[in-house]
Design a protein around this motif. Sequence first.
Motif, short mmCIF file in Angstrom:
data_model
loop_
_atom_site.label_atom_id
_atom_site.label_comp_id
_atom_site.label_asym_id
_atom_site.label_seq_id
_atom_site.Cartn_x
_atom_site.Cartn_y
_atom_site.Cartn_z
N HIS A 139 0.85 -1.19 0.00
CA HIS A 139 0.00 0.00 0.00
C HIS A 139 0.88 1.25 0.00
O HIS A 139 2.05 1.22 0.39
N LYS A 140 0.29 2.36 -0.43
CA LYS A 140 1.05 3.60 -0.63
C LYS A 140 1.76 4.09 0.64
O LYS A 140 2.89 4.59 0.57
N MET A 172 -4.17 -0.52 -4.81
CA MET A 172 -5.12 0.58 -4.78
C MET A 172 -6.46 0.21 -4.15
O MET A 172 -7.36 1.06 -4.07
N SER A 191 -6.53 4.91 -3.65
CA SER A 191 -5.40 5.66 -4.18
C SER A 191 -5.69 5.96 -5.65
O SER A 191 -6.84 5.83 -6.10
N GLN A 216 -1.02 8.96 -8.09
CA GLN A 216 -0.25 8.82 -6.86
C GLN A 216 0.80 7.73 -7.00
O GLN A 216 1.94 7.87 -6.52
#
Length: 274
Positions: A55-56, A74, A91, A95
Motif C-alpha cells: 500500500h502507498k 489501490m 489511491s 499517486q
Amino acid sequence: MDGKTIRMSRILESGRAVIVPMDHGVSEGPIEGLTDMGRMVSLVEKGGASAVLLHKGVVKSLSTAPKCGIIVHMSAGTKLGMDKNRKVIVSSVEQAVRLGADAISVHVNIGGCDTEPDMLCDLGEIADECDATGMPLLAMTYARGKNAAGTPEEIAHVARVGGELGADIVKCPYTGDIRSMRLVTDGCPAPVVIAGGPKCENDYEVLKMVEDAMAAGAIGISLGRNIFQHARPDLMTAALRAVIIDGISAKQASSILRGYVKESAVGHLTVAMH
C-alpha cells in the motif's frame, strides 16, 4: 519500447513473476511477518523477488528504495467491516506514479457481493487510465460471495473477467490440479499468476503447487503468507524463484531450504544445495 513494456520488465524477470504481496496490514492489521515492513521487503528482495506489492503508506515509510519492482495496491477493505468482500479504491494511478511505482494492483471479488458492479466499474476505469499512462495493471480476481463456491470453472470465469476488462496480469487462486488450472490460463487473455492462500505447514506443498501451476501455463506467483510468515522468507523466496525462473523441480528446490546461503555479486541469495 513503451512505458508499460519497460515497467513490466521491472516487475517480471524473463517474463516470469516472483511477486510478494504485503498488503495484508489494511485488511488484517499488523499480522506476523508484517510488523517491520522494511526488514521484510529487504529479505524477500534478497531472496530474488521480482516485485513487492504494498500500500502507498508503506512505500512512503520505507527508508531504502527496493531494488526489485514496486506494485502499489489501490484497493482496501477490512475484516472489521460489514461486508468483508467489498473493496474500495483508496489511491490513484497518479499517486502511484508519484511514488515511483512500476505497476498497480486492484482487487475484485465476484460472486454475490452487493458491490460487485462497483468493483467491476473501478477495474475497467483504472485499466483505461493505466493504458493512458503506461502503467501495468495487476487484477486480483476472486470468486467470493454467496453465489461462489470457488470451483475451477468459477476461477476461470473471474480470471477471464480480469483479462477482458483490461488487466495486464491476472491473479487468482490455484484450482488444485494442472488440468483444471489449464481452464484458467487458456481462457484468460492476460498472463496469470497464482495466489498462495492460507499459510501452509509443508514447504514442499507450496513448491509443488507452484511447479504444477507453471506446468499449467501460469507465469508465476503472487504469494504472501507462505513467504512472509515463513521462518526464512529469504530462502523461501529463493526456492520459489528457482522453480519459476530457473525451472527446477519442487523436490530440487526443497533442498534450498536446507542449504547454506552466501551473498552473490548482484545481491540475491546463492544457495549450495546438499
